[in-house]
Design a protein around this motif. Structure first.
Motif, PDB file in Angstrom:
ATOM      1  N   ASP A   1       0.866  -1.181   0.000  1.00  0.00           N
ATOM      2  CA  ASP A   1       0.000   0.000   0.000  1.00  0.00           C
ATOM      3  C   ASP A   1       0.903   1.232   0.000  1.00  0.00           C
ATOM      4  O   ASP A   1       1.595   1.484   0.983  1.00  0.00           O
ATOM      5  N   PRO A   2       0.954   1.976  -1.120  1.00  0.00           N
ATOM      6  CA  PRO A   2       0.131   1.834  -2.321  1.00  0.00           C
ATOM      7  C   PRO A   2       0.537   0.635  -3.175  1.00  0.00           C
ATOM      8  O   PRO A   2       1.643   0.100  -3.018  1.00  0.00           O
ATOM      9  N   VAL A   3      -0.350   0.263  -4.120  1.00  0.00           N
ATOM     10  CA  VAL A   3      -0.145  -0.941  -4.912  1.00  0.00           C
ATOM     11  C   VAL A   3       1.104  -0.856  -5.781  1.00  0.00           C
ATOM     12  O   VAL A   3       1.671  -1.886  -6.164  1.00  0.00           O
ATOM     13  N   GLU A   4       1.563   0.360  -6.080  1.00  0.00           N
ATOM     14  CA  GLU A   4       2.753   0.525  -6.912  1.00  0.00           C
ATOM     15  C   GLU A   4       4.005  -0.048  -6.254  1.00  0.00           C
ATOM     16  O   GLU A   4       5.016  -0.278  -6.909  1.00  0.00           O
ATOM     17  N   GLY A   5       3.951  -0.287  -4.967  1.00  0.00           N
ATOM     18  CA  GLY A   5       5.078  -0.896  -4.269  1.00  0.00           C
ATOM     19  C   GLY A   5       5.023  -2.406  -4.232  1.00  0.00           C
ATOM     20  O   GLY A   5       5.890  -3.055  -3.627  1.00  0.00           O
ATOM     21  N   SER A   6       4.037  -3.000  -4.894  1.00  0.00           N
ATOM     22  CA  SER A   6       3.875  -4.456  -4.901  1.00  0.00           C
ATOM     23  C   SER A   6       4.958  -5.127  -5.732  1.00  0.00           C
ATOM     24  O   SER A   6       5.558  -4.504  -6.627  1.00  0.00           O
ATOM     25  N   THR A   7       5.203  -6.403  -5.446  1.00  0.00           N
ATOM     26  CA  THR A   7       6.202  -7.167  -6.196  1.00  0.00           C
ATOM     27  C   THR A   7       5.629  -8.509  -6.621  1.00  0.00           C
ATOM     28  O   THR A   7       4.787  -9.101  -5.930  1.00  0.00           O
ATOM     29  N   LEU A   8       6.117  -8.984  -7.758  1.00  0.00           N
ATOM     30  CA  LEU A   8       5.708 -10.276  -8.296  1.00  0.00           C
ATOM     31  C   LEU A   8       6.935 -11.027  -8.771  1.00  0.00           C
ATOM     32  O   LEU A   8       7.772 -10.477  -9.499  1.00  0.00           O
ATOM     33  N   THR A   9       7.068 -12.272  -8.351  1.00  0.00           N
ATOM     34  CA  THR A   9       8.111 -13.150  -8.872  1.00  0.00           C
ATOM     35  C   THR A   9       7.460 -14.448  -9.307  1.00  0.00           C
ATOM     36  O   THR A   9       6.438 -14.856  -8.749  1.00  0.00           O
ATOM     37  N   ALA A  10       8.058 -15.094 -10.308  1.00  0.00           N
ATOM     38  CA  ALA A  10       7.494 -16.347 -10.814  1.00  0.00           C
ATOM     39  C   ALA A  10       8.609 -17.236 -11.338  1.00  0.00           C
ATOM     40  O   ALA A  10       9.615 -16.758 -11.865  1.00  0.00           O
ATOM     41  N   THR A  11       8.396 -18.544 -11.192  1.00  0.00           N
ATOM     42  CA  THR A  11       9.322 -19.540 -11.718  1.00  0.00           C
ATOM     43  C   THR A  11       8.525 -20.580 -12.501  1.00  0.00           C
ATOM     44  O   THR A  11       7.540 -21.123 -11.998  1.00  0.00           O
TER      45      THR A  11
END
Length: 198
Positions: A48-58
């Motif tokens: 919060d805010p959403v712009e600080g969110s992170t995504l990782t994927a394998t």
């Protein structure tokens, strides 16, 4: 008000049973081959805010499925993914930008130990509470990459001109996550119920 406000900050759990990572590549200039990856793991941390969110994927590259066993074997070979030496494809976000339900997720995509910056055009599909009482969020995203950028250059010339496999590959994602839970056992039970009711 944007539905993004319904995303509770915290670590959301990836739901592979209701997610798909797919790709499309043009074949012989006249048709398209589509495929999916059956083994994917992802971590979404909402801020919060959403712009600080992170995504990782394998993604486990050997889990490719184009509905043709011979083709799958070829794509797993050193001509393409060389899965014995490079078993995974990874993505790590570096920036998130949303306006209402549409946005861009910028990140580093790594295939065969080659890392390139890519931009995913993303769409937030909303938050719901399902029949099992589990809060779920869905996203769609997509991008187009050059496979040559990642050292995947195999091809075959056609008699009439042109090549067998296009350089451009479209990647699409339809993914679901479940909300953070205070009780870890509740999370496990909820996921089991979701899988059983699929």
């Amino acid at each position: 008000m944007s539905q993004l406000t319904a995303l509770v900050p915290g670590s959301w759990t990836f739901d592979p049973a209701h997610s798909e990572v797919a790709f499309t590549v043009r074949h012989a200039g006249i048709s398209k081959v589509r495929g999916t990856f059956g083994e994917v793991d992802a971590q979404l941390r909402v801020a919060d805010p959403v712009e600080g969110s992170t995504l990782t994927a394998t993604v486990q590259m050997a889990s490719i499925d184009t509905k043709n066993a011979d083709r799958d074997g070829h794509v797993r070979s050193a001509d393409f993914f060389d899965v014995e030496q490079y078993p995974t494809m990874t993505f790590r976000s570096t920036a998130v930008a949303f306006e209402d339900e549409e946005g861009t997720i910028t990140g580093e995509l790594t295939i065969k130990d080659v890392t390139r910056t890519v931009e995913l055009a993303a769409e937030f599909n909303g938050v719901v509470v399902d029949a099992f009482g589990v809060t779920r969020a869905g996203f769609s995203a997509g991008t187009t990459i050059s496979r040559k950028d990642f050292g995947i250059t195999w091809n075959a010339a056609m008699e009439a001109g042109g090549v067998l496999v296009s350089d451009k590959v479209a990647i699409t994602l339809d993914v679901a996550f479940t909300a953070p839970q205070d009780d870890p056992e509740e999370t496990v039970e909820g996921q089991e119920a979701i899988t059983a009711g699929a």
